[in-house]
Design a protein around this motif. Structure first.
Motif, PDB file in Angstrom:
ATOM      1  N   PHE A 257       1.831 -26.776   2.923  1.00  0.00           N
ATOM      2  CA  PHE A 257       1.846 -27.149   1.517  1.00  0.00           C
ATOM      3  C   PHE A 257       1.772 -25.953   0.584  1.00  0.00           C
ATOM      4  O   PHE A 257       1.997 -26.094  -0.623  1.00  0.00           O
ATOM      5  CB  PHE A 257       0.663 -28.083   1.200  1.00  0.00           C
ATOM      6  N   ASP A 258       1.418 -24.797   1.135  1.00  0.00           N
ATOM      7  CA  ASP A 258       1.240 -23.606   0.307  1.00  0.00           C
ATOM      8  C   ASP A 258       2.158 -22.506   0.802  1.00  0.00           C
ATOM      9  O   ASP A 258       2.295 -22.283   2.008  1.00  0.00           O
ATOM     10  CB  ASP A 258      -0.220 -23.128   0.365  1.00  0.00           C
ATOM     11  N   ASP A 259       2.789 -21.819  -0.144  1.00  0.00           N
ATOM     12  CA  ASP A 259       3.665 -20.705   0.200  1.00  0.00           C
ATOM     13  C   ASP A 259       3.631 -19.721  -0.963  1.00  0.00           C
ATOM     14  O   ASP A 259       3.623 -20.140  -2.134  1.00  0.00           O
ATOM     15  CB  ASP A 259       5.100 -21.191   0.437  1.00  0.00           C
ATOM     16  N   PRO A 260       3.596 -18.410  -0.670  1.00  0.00           N
ATOM     17  CA  PRO A 260       3.513 -17.428  -1.753  1.00  0.00           C
ATOM     18  C   PRO A 260       4.673 -17.505  -2.737  1.00  0.00           C
ATOM     19  O   PRO A 260       4.549 -17.062  -3.887  1.00  0.00           O
ATOM     20  CB  PRO A 260       3.521 -16.088  -1.004  1.00  0.00           C
ATOM     21  N   VAL A 261       5.806 -18.074  -2.319  1.00  0.00           N
ATOM     22  CA  VAL A 261       6.997 -18.063  -3.162  1.00  0.00           C
ATOM     23  C   VAL A 261       6.886 -19.021  -4.336  1.00  0.00           C
ATOM     24  O   VAL A 261       7.425 -18.766  -5.406  1.00  0.00           O
ATOM     25  CB  VAL A 261       8.246 -18.386  -2.307  1.00  0.00           C
ATOM     26  N   THR A 262       6.200 -20.150  -4.141  1.00  0.00           N
ATOM     27  CA  THR A 262       6.215 -21.168  -5.196  1.00  0.00           C
ATOM     28  C   THR A 262       4.905 -21.921  -5.248  1.00  0.00           C
ATOM     29  O   THR A 262       4.218 -22.078  -4.237  1.00  0.00           O
ATOM     30  CB  THR A 262       7.366 -22.168  -4.981  1.00  0.00           C
ATOM     31  N   GLY A 263       4.577 -22.394  -6.447  1.00  0.00           N
ATOM     32  CA  GLY A 263       3.426 -23.257  -6.607  1.00  0.00           C
ATOM     33  C   GLY A 263       3.845 -24.721  -6.573  1.00  0.00           C
ATOM     34  O   GLY A 263       5.011 -25.051  -6.743  1.00  0.00           O
ATOM     35  N   VAL A 264       2.890 -25.588  -6.335  1.00  0.00           N
ATOM     36  CA  VAL A 264       3.116 -27.027  -6.325  1.00  0.00           C
ATOM     37  C   VAL A 264       2.181 -27.646  -7.356  1.00  0.00           C
ATOM     38  O   VAL A 264       1.043 -27.190  -7.537  1.00  0.00           O
ATOM     39  CB  VAL A 264       2.862 -27.616  -4.920  1.00  0.00           C
ATOM     40  N   ASP A 265       2.655 -28.675  -8.039  1.00  0.00           N
ATOM     41  CA  ASP A 265       1.847 -29.371  -9.028  1.00  0.00           C
ATOM     42  C   ASP A 265       0.527 -29.820  -8.389  1.00  0.00           C
ATOM     43  O   ASP A 265       0.522 -30.473  -7.345  1.00  0.00           O
ATOM     44  CB  ASP A 265       2.636 -30.590  -9.519  1.00  0.00           C
ATOM     45  N   PRO A 266      -0.626 -29.452  -8.983  1.00  0.00           N
ATOM     46  CA  PRO A 266      -1.918 -29.840  -8.398  1.00  0.00           C
ATOM     47  C   PRO A 266      -2.051 -31.348  -8.176  1.00  0.00           C
ATOM     48  O   PRO A 266      -2.674 -31.779  -7.199  1.00  0.00           O
ATOM     49  CB  PRO A 266      -2.931 -29.343  -9.440  1.00  0.00           C
ATOM     50  N   ALA A 267      -1.466 -32.167  -9.075  1.00  0.00           N
ATOM     51  CA  ALA A 267      -1.546 -33.619  -8.903  1.00  0.00           C
ATOM     52  C   ALA A 267      -0.778 -34.064  -7.667  1.00  0.00           C
ATOM     53  O   ALA A 267      -1.175 -35.007  -6.976  1.00  0.00           O
ATOM     54  CB  ALA A 267      -1.008 -34.326 -10.142  1.00  0.00           C
ATOM     55  N   THR A 268       0.338 -33.385  -7.370  1.00  0.00           N
ATOM     56  CA  THR A 268       1.114 -33.679  -6.157  1.00  0.00           C
ATOM     57  C   THR A 268       0.349 -33.229  -4.920  1.00  0.00           C
ATOM     58  O   THR A 268       0.260 -33.960  -3.925  1.00  0.00           O
ATOM     59  CB  THR A 268       2.485 -32.987  -6.234  1.00  0.00           C
ATOM     60  N   LEU A 269      -0.215 -32.021  -4.976  1.00  0.00           N
ATOM     61  CA  LEU A 269      -0.974 -31.506  -3.838  1.00  0.00           C
ATOM     62  C   LEU A 269      -2.143 -32.416  -3.482  1.00  0.00           C
ATOM     63  O   LEU A 269      -2.450 -32.632  -2.300  1.00  0.00           O
ATOM     64  CB  LEU A 269      -1.499 -30.097  -4.145  1.00  0.00           C
ATOM     65  N   GLU A 270      -2.795 -32.948  -4.503  1.00  0.00           N
ATOM     66  CA  GLU A 270      -3.951 -33.826  -4.282  1.00  0.00           C
ATOM     67  C   GLU A 270      -3.548 -35.032  -3.432  1.00  0.00           C
ATOM     68  O   GLU A 270      -4.255 -35.411  -2.488  1.00  0.00           O
ATOM     69  CB  GLU A 270      -4.499 -34.273  -5.634  1.00  0.00           C
ATOM     70  N   VAL A 271      -2.397 -35.633  -3.747  1.00  0.00           N
ATOM     71  CA  VAL A 271      -1.938 -36.802  -2.994  1.00  0.00           C
ATOM     72  C   VAL A 271      -1.552 -36.404  -1.572  1.00  0.00           C
ATOM     73  O   VAL A 271      -1.848 -37.128  -0.605  1.00  0.00           O
ATOM     74  CB  VAL A 271      -0.757 -37.476  -3.718  1.00  0.00           C
ATOM     75  N   LEU A 272      -0.890 -35.262  -1.406  1.00  0.00           N
ATOM     76  CA  LEU A 272      -0.472 -34.818  -0.077  1.00  0.00           C
ATOM     77  C   LEU A 272      -1.681 -34.556   0.819  1.00  0.00           C
ATOM     78  O   LEU A 272      -1.696 -34.953   1.995  1.00  0.00           O
ATOM     79  CB  LEU A 272       0.376 -33.551  -0.202  1.00  0.00           C
ATOM     80  N   HIS A 273      -2.704 -33.895   0.277  1.00  0.00           N
ATOM     81  CA  HIS A 273      -3.904 -33.627   1.081  1.00  0.00           C
ATOM     82  C   HIS A 273      -4.641 -34.923   1.413  1.00  0.00           C
ATOM     83  O   HIS A 273      -5.176 -35.068   2.521  1.00  0.00           O
ATOM     84  CB  HIS A 273      -4.818 -32.654   0.340  1.00  0.00           C
ATOM     85  N   THR A 274      -4.659 -35.864   0.479  1.00  0.00           N
ATOM     86  CA  THR A 274      -5.277 -37.161   0.755  1.00  0.00           C
ATOM     87  C   THR A 274      -4.562 -37.867   1.903  1.00  0.00           C
ATOM     88  O   THR A 274      -5.198 -38.481   2.775  1.00  0.00           O
ATOM     89  CB  THR A 274      -5.258 -38.038  -0.506  1.00  0.00           C
ATOM     90  N   ALA A 275      -3.225 -37.775   1.919  1.00  0.00           N
ATOM     91  CA  ALA A 275      -2.454 -38.388   3.001  1.00  0.00           C
ATOM     92  C   ALA A 275      -2.782 -37.751   4.344  1.00  0.00           C
ATOM     93  O   ALA A 275      -2.927 -38.457   5.361  1.00  0.00           O
ATOM     94  CB  ALA A 275      -0.960 -38.271   2.703  1.00  0.00           C
ATOM     95  N   CYS A 276      -2.913 -36.442   4.370  1.00  0.00           N
ATOM     96  CA  CYS A 276      -3.243 -35.770   5.636  1.00  0.00           C
ATOM     97  C   CYS A 276      -4.650 -36.126   6.093  1.00  0.00           C
ATOM     98  O   CYS A 276      -4.901 -36.277   7.304  1.00  0.00           O
ATOM     99  CB  CYS A 276      -3.085 -34.257   5.476  1.00  0.00           C
TER     100      CYS A 276
END
Length: 493
Positions: free
Chosen positions: A273-292
């Motif tokens: 979910f994390d890569d030095p090249v680009t950031g991800v919307d924190p609201a999107t990341l929150e849902v992805l981590h919840t799914a995992c």
């Protein structure tokens, strides 16, 4: 008949209901037509072939009642994106120049779906020549996201995803190069499959007016056709049909093995979910981590912190060069020159634009060198899949964006995390990174963000292990709930 549940049932559930006689194919076609008419603002299905579909539905019902032979999709109403030929029906590619183009035959994918018993009753919207991340064009208008009419459904298969999400079709056939199935699926909250490159035939795409003779005989090396649906099982069913040659055409069926896992406790996941090249919307990341966390709670093994071979840096550069080289070559003389002019104007403000300008002038020797780099990275990913069944990523770095038709896609920008990002390539970065390697990938819905918009998670598997990506998406749906019908009332609260 209570049509509400039927309209939002999965294709697999719908077929089971047809076999049990709970409703007829005619009733299904009419239910989808009524739903399209009831929500015209979505504007997802923009061409209908209702009379023929109803006639075919009656024949399907008669055959079923008589105990005649039926295929795996017998009597199932479906729709097809406007870039694939459908015989006897306008196939416009979203362009005024093709308003009157009516093919005499089906694309091979469409023919296989029909041969399995599917009823093609409509065509889904897309940007002109599938060349944008939003589904809008002067001929058919703008498709709106069923979750929020002020936001795009994505592109280029935006009509496909919106129609499936809104309960307007049982299944839709889209196409994907840089995420054109997966991004709309993620933004509309449905499932979308990008198969392994080469396993689904691509013959029969609507021709660009500037295409040279024989253009249909070549297949861009990152382009695929794939299904969009409300359930992961639907993707598996559609994949079987799309990879099965018709009796009268011959051909080989690719070997796509079953997933080596059937339960959460057997599933090995690498979360990237994390890569030095680009950031991800924190609201999107929150849902992805919840799914995992939900997957882990059900017994899956989830690993973090391992960077796949190439990362977004190398894979992104490789994708942009090979993708733009193909797009430029397939845009026709006028389109190619327009792309070059646009890239020339932007070179001074964007390193990526410099990369695109370079792509439009690649020599064959340079292309072969890039292809060798791709094969080296692909081998690294093959070895990665010795340790993990699937890699999961964001489908896209943010949820659905507001409509923006102010600039061509290569000049358009959006705001995220306090920075301005280009629509291309920022929004296609995660999808393009695995697409350039030809890997199979499913965008699966994993929940709503804090703003009430769907978040998609991309599930990636090894080459020809499409069924592993689908099976992992199925287990993810069991953990987080899967498809949720949209409000279809406008903007979320």
């Amino acid at each position: 008949m209570d049509t509400g549940p039927i309209e939002f049932a999965t294709a697999t559930q719908t077929l089971a209901g047809l076999r049990r006689g709970e409703f007829s194919s005619v009733e299904l076609v009419r239910a989808y037509l009524d739903r399209i008419a009831a929500h015209p603002w979505v504007n997802a299905i923009v061409t209908l072939d209702a009379d023929r579909a109803l006639t075919e539905a009656r024949l399907a019902d008669e055959t079923r009642r008589a105990g005649g032979p039926t295929g795996p999709l017998h009597g199932l109403p479906i729709t097809v994106k406007h870039d694939q030929k459908v015989r006897g029906v306008p196939s416009t590619y979203g362009s005024e120049s093709l308003r009157d183009f009516i093919p005499e035959d089906d694309a091979e994918t469409v023919a296989r779906l029909r041969s399995a018993g599917a009823l093609v009753f409509g065509r889904s919207n897309l940007p002109e020549f599938a060349a944008d991340g939003q589904a809008y064009n002067a001929l058919h208008g703008t498709t709106r996201n069923p979750w929020d009419r002020e936001r795009t459904s994505g592109g280029s298969s935006g009509g496909s995803a919106a129609a499936v999400a809104a309960g307007m079709t049982a299944l839709d056939l889209g196409s994907d190069m840089g995420g054109s199935v997966r991004i709309p699926a993620g933004w509309c909250g449905v499932h979308g499959l990008k198969p392994t490159w080469g396993v689904v035939p691509m013959q029969g795409a609507v021709p660009h007016p500037d295409d040279a003779e024989g253009a249909d005989l070549t297949v861009p090396d990152v382009a695929v056709c794939g299904p969009l649906a409300r359930g992961a099982d639907d993707l598996d069913l559609a994949l079987t049909v799309l990879t099965t040659p018709r009796d009268d055409r011959g051909g080989l069926r690719p070997y796509l093995p079953k997933a080596p896992f059937t339960a959460h406790r057997e599933l090995r996941v690498l979360a990237w979910f994390d890569d030095p090249v680009t950031g991800v919307d924190p609201a999107t990341l929150e849902v992805l981590h919840t799914a995992c966390r939900a997957l882990e709670g059900d017994g899956a093994q989830v690993t973090y912190g391992v960077l796949p071979p190439g990362g977004l840096d190398q894979l992104g550069e490789l994708f942009e060069l090979l993708f733009m080289a193909d797009v430029g070559g397939g845009a026709g003389d006028a389109g190619f020159e327009e792309l070059r002019r646009g890239m020339r104007q932007l070179r001074t403000e964007s390193p990526m634009a410099e990369l695109h300008h370079r792509a439009l002038g690649l020599t064959h020797r340079e292309w072969l060198s890039l292809h060798r780099r791709r094969l080296v990275l692909l081998q690294g990913w093959r070895e990665l899949f010795d340790d993990y069944d699937v890699v999961v990523t964001p489908t896209v770095m943010t949820t659905a964006l507001p409509h923006d038709h102010s600039e061509p896609v290569w000049a358009r920008r959006f705001e995220l995390n306090g920075e301005r990002h280009p629509w291309r390539p920022a929004l296609t970065r995660w999808c393009g990174a695995v697409g350039v390697l030809g890997l199979p990938a499913v965008s699966t819905p994993v929940g709503l963000d804090r703003h009430g918009l769907p978040v998609g998670m991309q599930v990636v598997a090894a080459p020809c292990h499409d069924r592993s990506a689908i099976a992992a998406a199925r287990l993810t749906s069991e953990s987080v709930g899967g498809f949720t019908p949209p409000p279809l009332g406008g903007s979320p609260a």
